[in-house]
Design a protein around this motif. Structure first.
Motif, PDB file in Angstrom:
ATOM      1  N   TYR A 241      -4.222   2.684   8.062  1.00 48.71           N
ATOM      2  CA  TYR A 241      -3.531   1.400   7.994  1.00 48.71           C
ATOM      3  C   TYR A 241      -2.117   1.482   8.584  1.00 48.71           C
ATOM      4  O   TYR A 241      -1.602   0.506   9.119  1.00 48.71           O
ATOM      5  CB  TYR A 241      -3.483   0.893   6.548  1.00 48.71           C
ATOM      6  CG  TYR A 241      -2.658   1.759   5.621  1.00 48.71           C
ATOM      7  CD1 TYR A 241      -1.306   1.512   5.414  1.00 48.71           C
ATOM      8  CD2 TYR A 241      -3.233   2.841   4.967  1.00 48.71           C
ATOM      9  CE1 TYR A 241      -0.547   2.318   4.587  1.00 48.71           C
ATOM     10  CE2 TYR A 241      -2.481   3.652   4.136  1.00 48.71           C
ATOM     11  CZ  TYR A 241      -1.142   3.390   3.944  1.00 48.71           C
ATOM     12  OH  TYR A 241      -0.393   4.198   3.138  1.00 48.71           O
TER      13      TYR A 241
ATOM     14  N   PHE B 122      -7.598  -0.601  -2.023  1.00 47.23           N
ATOM     15  CA  PHE B 122      -7.735  -0.033  -0.686  1.00 47.23           C
ATOM     16  C   PHE B 122      -8.450   1.316  -0.747  1.00 47.23           C
ATOM     17  O   PHE B 122      -9.362   1.591   0.036  1.00 47.23           O
ATOM     18  CB  PHE B 122      -6.349   0.133  -0.064  1.00 47.23           C
ATOM     19  CG  PHE B 122      -6.349   0.808   1.282  1.00 47.23           C
ATOM     20  CD1 PHE B 122      -6.624   0.086   2.428  1.00 47.23           C
ATOM     21  CD2 PHE B 122      -6.079   2.162   1.401  1.00 47.23           C
ATOM     22  CE1 PHE B 122      -6.631   0.702   3.675  1.00 47.23           C
ATOM     23  CE2 PHE B 122      -6.090   2.787   2.633  1.00 47.23           C
ATOM     24  CZ  PHE B 122      -6.366   2.053   3.770  1.00 47.23           C
TER      25      PHE B 122
ATOM     26  N   ILE C  62       0.864  -1.185   0.000  1.00 47.87           N
ATOM     27  CA  ILE C  62       0.000   0.000   0.000  1.00 47.87           C
ATOM     28  C   ILE C  62       0.896   1.228   0.000  1.00 47.87           C
ATOM     29  O   ILE C  62       1.712   1.407   0.901  1.00 47.87           O
ATOM     30  CB  ILE C  62      -0.943   0.039   1.234  1.00 47.87           C
ATOM     31  CG1 ILE C  62      -1.784  -1.230   1.325  1.00 47.87           C
ATOM     32  CG2 ILE C  62      -1.857   1.264   1.148  1.00 47.87           C
ATOM     33  CD1 ILE C  62      -2.674  -1.283   2.563  1.00 47.87           C
TER      34      ILE C  62
ATOM     35  N   THR D 256      -3.057  -0.666  -3.469  1.00 47.97           N
ATOM     36  CA  THR D 256      -3.386   0.733  -3.163  1.00 47.97           C
ATOM     37  C   THR D 256      -4.726   1.131  -3.757  1.00 47.97           C
ATOM     38  O   THR D 256      -5.581   1.712  -3.070  1.00 47.97           O
ATOM     39  CB  THR D 256      -2.279   1.667  -3.678  1.00 47.97           C
ATOM     40  OG1 THR D 256      -1.027   1.271  -3.132  1.00 47.97           O
ATOM     41  CG2 THR D 256      -2.570   3.106  -3.268  1.00 47.97           C
TER      42      THR D 256
ATOM     43  N   ARG E 289     -10.182   4.085   2.061  1.00 43.18           N
ATOM     44  CA  ARG E 289      -8.917   4.803   2.158  1.00 43.18           C
ATOM     45  C   ARG E 289      -8.816   5.594   3.457  1.00 43.18           C
ATOM     46  O   ARG E 289      -7.744   6.060   3.833  1.00 43.18           O
ATOM     47  CB  ARG E 289      -8.720   5.732   0.955  1.00 43.18           C
ATOM     48  CG  ARG E 289      -9.488   7.051   1.005  1.00 43.18           C
ATOM     49  CD  ARG E 289      -9.205   7.859  -0.250  1.00 43.18           C
ATOM     50  NE  ARG E 289      -9.784   9.194  -0.168  1.00 43.18           N
ATOM     51  CZ  ARG E 289      -9.143  10.253   0.277  1.00 43.18           C
ATOM     52  NH1 ARG E 289      -7.915  10.137   0.702  1.00 43.18           N
ATOM     53  NH2 ARG E 289      -9.729  11.425   0.308  1.00 43.18           N
TER      54      ARG E 289
END
Length: 488
Positions: free
Chosen positions: A93, A84, A51, A81, A89
């Motif tokens: 994380y 996510f 990510i 990414t 978003r």
């Protein structure tokens, strides 16, 4: 969300990350990860995900992921990414997975194009939106320059003995104050203007101190935005201030990242046996309005870990008189939140005392008011606290959209005690002949005389009558199974 096994809650995950156990399998080492190495770790028992250039071993997190193992596996051994960002978003994380960090992705060397003359492509036939703030030069497989945001936005500043005025020229004819977000605290000015999925940012450390009062004026027809600051001292400024990292940029909102400010809890009132209305006060020096259909994120540190959750602001009550234009409260944000007995975040919220602070993000969401303005009939399907996005939508539809013939709310709950604002909704139905509300219970008492059941084709077919000559907009919100079943 999926049901998790006992002992797999967010709090259990936080405890595991603080236990000192090696969650990466690398005994504390950080490594540089190649694409080839990343691709090898693509199984449930050995799962790495990238990510934003950082690689995490999410194998130990599998059983704790609220969305289930299958969702994580979609990005196994790859750069997750984009996936996510599509789903959540807003999740922090970095904080949640910091003990799972394997290392950085190795940067691939970029070969310069050989013998290819760099030239500007002909962009006359491209629209501004196709350009997206980027002028393409040379062949598409090579280099992109982010040059042309000045075609859309620019800024200037002016001063008098007592005022500083920052002017942003957007060239956007439907600009309004809902699209402008200003935060001015501790000599730092941050002014963001939203245009669809892009934003323009002015962010500087001011040359001198200003007072906490900030005014925003918008000339809607020409798209000019004025941010007016009051000088603390009657001195002549030689410059507006030192630019910050994102200053004077026009980029996609997803690339901008979320900005938070600390808001004070000023009241907390009971709505039902397990749901409360929280009133948060924005800090002085902030101009922020949450548009209809958009949400904010609350961020709170729990057991040393930043936890973030999305909520849709509501009104303090349902207005019953639509003769007066709706007034904008630019000082408070109201959130109707269900307190879950074992909910880590909602329990922390419920334990906040009046005067405590919590971080609130900029608004997010892609709902367009034009979807309502071009409809003739509006059907709202709400399950439990999925009612919250419907509050502002109801108010907007009934007060500002004259073309709507009917607005119908089908409100699903377990019991009568769970129905949010039942009295207000029934009063609204009596007051406005265009509005109708139907309550449907899945666990009614023996005295319940209304409709009962869960969302289904047979139930909805009673309310959704197909008329070829009508433009119908259907909005749905609730728990994931409710929404999925409703869409089907």
């Amino acid at each position: 969300q999926v049901p998790l096994k006992p002992g797999r809650s967010l709090m259990d995950w936080i405890r595991l990350t603080k236990s000192g156990k090696d969650l990466t399998g690398l005994k504390g080492r950080l490594i540089e990860v190649t694409e080839d190495e990343l691709s090898k770790h693509n199984k449930k028992e050995d799962c790495w995900i990238c990510i934003r250039g950082f690689v995490y071993n999410v194998t130990p997190y599998m059983e704790y992921h609220p969305g289930g193992e299958d969702e994580l596996m979609k990005a196994a051994g790859t750069d997750g990414t984009d996936l996510f960002d599509q789903v959540h978003r807003w999740v922090n994380y970095e904080s949640m997975l910091k003990e799972c960090l394997v290392g950085r992705m190795a940067v691939k060397p970029v070969a310069a194009p050989k013998g290819e003359f760099m030239h500007f492509v002909d962009f006359i036939n491209l629209t501004f939106l196709q350009l997206e703030g980027i002028l393409v030069i040379a062949s598409q497989k090579y280099i992109f320059f982010s040059l042309l945001y000045f075609l859309f936005y620019s800024y200037d500043w002016f001063q008098t003995d007592s005022l500083i005025t920052v002017v942003i020229y957007t060239k956007q004819k439907d600009m309004n104050a809902d699209l402008v977000i200003v935060d001015c605290q501790d000599k730092q000015l941050r002014g963001e203007v939203i245009m669809d999925d892009h934003s323009y940012l002015v962010e500087v450390d001011l040359d001198h101190a200003v007072s906490e009062d900030v005014a925003v004026n918008v000339a809607e027809k020409v798209g000019k935005v004025e941010i007016i600051l009051n000088k603390k001292d009657n001195v002549h400024w030689k410059m507006l201030g030192q630019p910050c990292e994102g200053h004077n940029t026009f980029i996609k909102r997803t690339d901008r990242g979320l900005f938070y400010r600390k808001c004070k809890l000023v009241s907390k009132t009971e709505v039902t046996h397990d749901t409360k209305l929280f009133c948060l006060m924005l800090p002085k020096g902030t101009h922020l309005r949450v548009p209809t259909g958009q949400h904010v994120y609350l961020k709170h540190i729990i057991a040393g870990t930043e936890v973030v959750k999305p909520y849709t602001p509501v009104l303090p009550f349902l207005p019953l008189d639509f003769q007066e234009p709706p007034c904008h409260d630019s000082v408070h944000i109201y959130l109707m939140i269900k307190i879950y007995p074992h909910g880590l975040f909602t329990q922390a919220l419920d334990h906040l005392q009046i005067g405590d602070y919590i971080s609130v993000s900029n608004p997010e969401g892609n709902f367009k008011k034009s979807q309502v303005q071009t409809s003739e009939d509006l059907l709202l399907l709400a399950g439990g606290t999925g009612f919250t996005p419907m509050v502002k939508l109801l108010n907007f539809a009934l007060s500002e959209v004259s073309c709507l013939r009917t607005v119908k709310l089908i409100f699903f709950n377990k019991t009568e005690d769970d129905i949010l604002w039942r009295n207000q909704l029934e009063q609204l139905a009596l007051k406005d002949e265009r509005f109708e509300v139907e309550f449907i219970l899945s666990q009614p008492s023996k005295d319940w005389v209304g409709k009962q059941g869960k969302i289904s084709l047979s139930l909805l077919s009673e309310f959704v009558k197909s008329r070829r000559d009508s433009k119908v907009l259907i909005c749905i919100c609730g728990p994931a199974p409710f929404t999925e079943q409703g869409v089907q």
